[in-house]
Design a protein around this motif. Structure first.
Motif, PDB file in Angstrom:
ATOM      1  N   LYS A  19       0.646  -1.196  -0.076  1.00 20.40           N
ATOM      2  CA  LYS A  19       0.114   0.092  -0.010  1.00 20.40           C
ATOM      3  C   LYS A  19       1.009   1.153   0.097  1.00 20.40           C
ATOM      4  CE  LYS A  19      -3.530   2.347   2.595  1.00 20.40           C
ATOM      5  NZ  LYS A  19      -3.714   3.409   1.513  1.00 20.40           N
ATOM      6  N   LYS A  68       2.389   1.878  -3.439  1.00 22.44           N
ATOM      7  CA  LYS A  68       1.391   2.224  -4.343  1.00 22.44           C
ATOM      8  C   LYS A  68       0.901   3.703  -4.194  1.00 22.44           C
ATOM      9  CE  LYS A  68      -0.941  -1.372  -5.521  1.00 22.44           C
ATOM     10  NZ  LYS A  68      -1.784  -2.439  -4.748  1.00 22.44           N
ATOM     11  N   ASP A  69       0.795   4.047  -3.090  1.00 13.55           N
ATOM     12  CA  ASP A  69       0.425   5.340  -2.490  1.00 13.55           C
ATOM     13  C   ASP A  69       1.472   6.338  -2.886  1.00 13.55           C
ATOM     14  OD1 ASP A  69      -2.163   4.734  -1.794  1.00 13.55           O
ATOM     15  OD2 ASP A  69      -1.654   4.632   0.253  1.00 13.55           O
ATOM     16  N   ARG A 119       3.727   6.005  -5.078  1.00  8.25           N
ATOM     17  CA  ARG A 119       3.995   6.167  -6.648  1.00  8.25           C
ATOM     18  C   ARG A 119       2.993   7.142  -7.190  1.00  8.25           C
ATOM     19  NH1 ARG A 119       3.329   1.297  -8.919  1.00  8.25           N
ATOM     20  NH2 ARG A 119       1.147   1.791  -9.680  1.00  8.25           N
ATOM     21  N   ARG A 120       1.703   6.865  -6.614  1.00  3.76           N
ATOM     22  CA  ARG A 120       0.623   7.844  -7.114  1.00  3.76           C
ATOM     23  C   ARG A 120       0.940   9.133  -6.881  1.00  3.76           C
ATOM     24  NH1 ARG A 120      -3.723   4.805  -4.961  1.00  3.76           N
ATOM     25  NH2 ARG A 120      -3.471   3.180  -5.763  1.00  3.76           N
ATOM     26  N   ILE A 121       1.332   9.533  -5.527  1.00  2.00           N
ATOM     27  CA  ILE A 121       1.631  10.737  -4.993  1.00  2.00           C
ATOM     28  C   ILE A 121       2.957  11.433  -5.935  1.00  2.00           C
ATOM     29  CG2 ILE A 121       2.747  11.994  -3.359  1.00  2.00           C
ATOM     30  CD1 ILE A 121       0.807  10.299  -1.504  1.00  2.00           C
ATOM     31  N   GLU A 139       3.935  10.571  -8.789  1.00  2.00           N
ATOM     32  CA  GLU A 139       3.705  10.640 -10.307  1.00  2.00           C
ATOM     33  C   GLU A 139       2.830  11.781 -10.574  1.00  2.00           C
ATOM     34  OE1 GLU A 139       2.590   6.817 -11.591  1.00  2.00           O
ATOM     35  OE2 GLU A 139       4.470   6.064 -12.148  1.00  2.00           O
ATOM     36  N   SER A 140       1.939  12.004  -9.581  1.00  3.70           N
ATOM     37  CA  SER A 140       0.873  13.207  -9.869  1.00  3.70           C
ATOM     38  C   SER A 140       1.368  14.516  -9.597  1.00  3.70           C
ATOM     39  CB  SER A 140      -0.158  12.821  -8.634  1.00  3.70           C
ATOM     40  OG  SER A 140       0.222  13.271  -7.609  1.00  3.70           O
ATOM     41  N   ALA A 150       2.209   9.624   1.533  1.00  2.00           N
ATOM     42  CA  ALA A 150       2.039   8.304   1.571  1.00  2.00           C
ATOM     43  C   ALA A 150       1.548   7.756   2.924  1.00  2.00           C
ATOM     44  CB  ALA A 150       3.256   7.630   0.712  1.00  2.00           C
ATOM     45  N   LYS A 174      -1.769   8.383   4.503  1.00  2.00           N
ATOM     46  CA  LYS A 174      -2.891   7.373   3.777  1.00  2.00           C
ATOM     47  C   LYS A 174      -2.809   5.871   4.326  1.00  2.00           C
ATOM     48  CE  LYS A 174      -3.042   9.411  -0.736  1.00  2.00           C
ATOM     49  NZ  LYS A 174      -4.368   9.854  -0.755  1.00  2.00           N
ATOM     50  N   MET A 177       9.962   0.821  -4.090  1.00  2.00           N
ATOM     51  CA  MET A 177       8.872   0.280  -5.103  1.00  2.00           C
ATOM     52  C   MET A 177       9.155  -1.225  -5.099  1.00  2.00           C
ATOM     53  SD  MET A 177       6.717   3.071  -6.210  1.00  2.00           S
ATOM     54  CE  MET A 177       7.124   3.326  -4.437  1.00  2.00           C
ATOM     55  N   ALA A 219      10.162   6.275  -4.588  1.00  2.00           N
ATOM     56  CA  ALA A 219       9.417   7.351  -4.649  1.00  2.00           C
ATOM     57  C   ALA A 219       9.456   8.397  -3.678  1.00  2.00           C
ATOM     58  CB  ALA A 219       7.901   6.845  -4.725  1.00  2.00           C
TER      59      ALA A 219
END
Length: 145
Positions: A28, A31-32, A34-36, A38-39, A55, A58, A118, A124
Motif C-alpha cells: 500500500k 502504491k500510494d 508512486r501515485r503521489i 507521479e501526480s 503516503a 494514507k 517500489m 518514490a
C-alpha cells in the motif's frame, strides 16, 4: 526457447514475492507513494519528505519535522516498521515494496533524503527515480511489518 531476460525477470519477481519482508502495508505504501510522486502533488524535487509524509498519512501514520533525516528516529519507534541493519548500498536496489530509506544530513545536504522503495529498484518521494545508493551520508532502512 526462453529468453534470458524473461527468465531473469521471473527469478527477480520470485525473489521479491518470496521475500520475508513482503507486507500488505508495504504494498500500500509503495502504491500510494508512486501515485503521489507521479501526480506531482508533493512538488517535484526538494520535497522528498512531503511525498513520503503524504503516503504514510494514507496509512494513518504521521511523520513530523521539517527535514527528511528527522524521520529515522520516528520510524524506529513506529510499530508498523522494523529497522533492517547491515544492508549495503548495493542492497538498496533490492528493497521490498514499502521499505523506507532515510539518509542522514551531510555537507551541503542539510535535510538528508527519504524515499519509499517500489520493490523494483525504483524509489518514490516527491518524484519517481532509481533507488539512490550514492547519497553522501549514512542511511537507515525500515521495513514495513
Amino acid at each position: 526457447v526462453m529468453s534470458k531476460t524473461s527468465k531473469a525477470n521471473r527469478e527477480a519477481a520470485a525473489k521479491v514475492d518470496n521475500s520475508p519482508s513482503k507486507s500488505g502495508l508495504g504494498d500500500k505504501l509503495a502504491k500510494d507513494a508512486r501515485r503521489i510522486a507521479e501526480s506531482g502533488v508533493a512538488g517535484s524535487g526538494r520535497n522528498c519528505k512531503r511525498g513520503v509524509r503524504m503516503a504514510m498519512e494514507k496509512s494513518g501514520m504521521k511523520l513530523d519535522g521539517v527535514s527528511a533525516y528527522m524521520a529515522a528516529d520516528q520510524l524506529a519507534k513506529n510499530k508498523n516498521f522494523r529497522e533492517e541493519k547491515g544492508l549495503s548500498r548495493a542492497d538498496l536496489k533490492d528493497l521490498p515494496p514499502g521499505a523506507t530509506v532515510v539518509w542522514n544530513k551531510a555537507k551541503g545536504r542539510p535535510h538528508g533524503h527519504i524515499s519509499i522503495a517500489m520493490g523494483n529498484g525504483r524509489e518514490a518521494s516527491d518524484v519517481m527515480r532509481n533507488q539512490i545508493t550514492n547519497y553522501p551520508s549514512s542511511y537507515r532502512v525500515f521495513y514495513p511489518n
